[in-house]
Write an enzyme that holds these catalytic residues in place. Structure first.
Site, PDB file in Angstrom:
ATOM      1  N   LYS A 103       0.827  -1.513   0.445  1.00 48.99           N
ATOM      2  CA  LYS A 103       0.065   0.430  -0.195  1.00 48.99           C
ATOM      3  C   LYS A 103       0.865   1.142  -0.301  1.00 48.99           C
ATOM      4  CE  LYS A 103      -3.676  -1.752   2.182  1.00 48.99           C
ATOM      5  NZ  LYS A 103      -4.152  -2.431   3.208  1.00 48.99           N
ATOM      6  N   GLN A 108      -4.416  -1.869   9.780  1.00 45.86           N
ATOM      7  CA  GLN A 108      -4.138  -3.293   9.066  1.00 45.86           C
ATOM      8  C   GLN A 108      -4.590  -3.567   9.823  1.00 45.86           C
ATOM      9  OE1 GLN A 108      -2.845  -3.601   5.877  1.00 45.86           O
ATOM     10  NE2 GLN A 108      -3.561  -5.443   6.134  1.00 45.86           N
ATOM     11  N   ASP A 166     -11.270   2.751   4.464  1.00 47.30           N
ATOM     12  CA  ASP A 166     -11.398   1.052   3.975  1.00 47.30           C
ATOM     13  C   ASP A 166     -12.757   1.080   3.874  1.00 47.30           C
ATOM     14  OD1 ASP A 166      -9.349  -0.347   3.846  1.00 47.30           O
ATOM     15  OD2 ASP A 166      -9.063  -0.336   5.794  1.00 47.30           O
TER      16      ASP A 166
END
Ligand code: NAP
Length: 282
Positions: free
Chosen positions: A53, A97, A120
């Site tokens: 990412k 994460q 997200d």
């Protein structure tokens, strides 16, 4: 006849070149979109995803900040870090994460992220907005799959979509996004009594399970579109999906490979959401 390949790498690249135009436009105004990635502990798979990412951000010219934290960090300390990021003007998107260590409640952390920076798309406010068809940050993997289906010019309206898997981050939002586009949606999961009966009726079959070899040619209708979300490892440690690609490709009309199908889209949609967050501020 063998299916046409849905090339996620190419489609993702095309989308990223559109994002470059947005970044240039923002740069003219001295604005650089910023993504904060929070990594707790040292799980190798999580570290790999985080590195991917970050690299994608840097390649596109986004500002990315990695916050690495000890596995033993308390929930309270992590909440404080999230709050700081919520108030940090250089940061437009926050990604924590997952999975988190067991002593930290994931939903508490997700709910602490400002919905305005929840790139997200996991915050209940964004999920509620998605459910009611309002503008929101859409979860990256399902949104990327919608972009793949759009790229092959197949309208979802009227199609029977069967989603195998009902996780909060992939399966459930996947079905909802298809429903929002007027598809008829069936969900299957580990308690579904006759998986094949359902999957073999799908115009579009999306498998997001994590069981190698689950979807055979007998699970697929002639001419169906087959999207394989899973990232499993075979006995040689090579990446593979849920679908037995070699046999299913002989029956499907379109199919995604693993790797090179859904994966590249997930990161692209994360970049997309981060830039969307920056543009919203303007
Ligand atoms: P997850 O949370 O483990 O969910 C798996 C789902 O599969 C659950 O809903 C489970 O049902 C269902 N399931 C398990 N065994 C089944 C069976 N035999 N038949 C039918 N359904 C079954 O996983 P996830 O986070 O959604 O991820 C799914 C897969 O996608 C994983 O391989 C993951 O690595 C991959 N993934 C890929 C990307 C990407 O960018 N390519 C992104 C995210 C995830 P229950 O609900 O009944 O337990």
């Amino acid at each position: 006849m063998a299916a046409e390949l849905i090339n996620g790498k190419e489609i993702a690249q095309e989308l990223r070149s559109q994002l470059v135009r947005d970044i240039r436009y923002l740069a003219e105004k001295d604005i650089i979109p910023g993504l904060a990635v929070v990594l707790v502990g040292d799980d190798p798979a999580s570290r790999t995803y985080v590195t991917m990412k970050q690299k994608a951000c840097e390649k596109l010219g986004l500002y990315s900040r990695l916050i690495e934290l000890e596995e033993t960090i308390s929930e309270k300390e992590l909440l404080d870090i999230v709050k700081q990021l919520n108030n940090d003007d250089d940061i437009d998107g926050i990604l924590v994460q997952l999975p988190l260590p067991k002593h930290i409640e994931e939903t508490t952390i997700i709910e602490a992220i400002s919905p305005e920076k929840d790139v997200d798309g996991f915050h209940p406010i964004n999920i509620g907005r998605m459910m009611t068809g309002q503008d929101s940050f859409l979860p990256c993997t399902p949104y990327g799959i919608i972009k793949l289906i759009e790229a092959i010019n197949v309208p979802l309206e009227g199609k029977h979509v069967v989603v195998v898997g009902r996780s909060n981050i992939v399966g459930k939002p996947m079905g909802q996004l298809c429903l929002n586009r007027n598809a008829t949606v069936t969900y299957c999961h580990s308690k579904t009594s006759d998986l094949q009966k359902h999957t073999s009726q799908a115009d579009i079959l999306i498998s997001a399970v994590g069981v190698r070899g689950l979807i055979t040619k007998d699970h697929v209708k002639d001419g169906a579109i087959v999207i394989d979300v899973a990232m499993n490892r075979d006995e040689e440690n090579k990446l593979c999906g849920d679908v037995i690609f070699e046999e299913v490709k002989e029956k499907a009309s379109f199919i995604t490979p693993v790797p090179g199908g859904v994966g590249p889209m997930t990161i692209t949609m994360l970049l997309y959401n981060t830039i969307k967050s920056t543009k919203r501020k303007l």
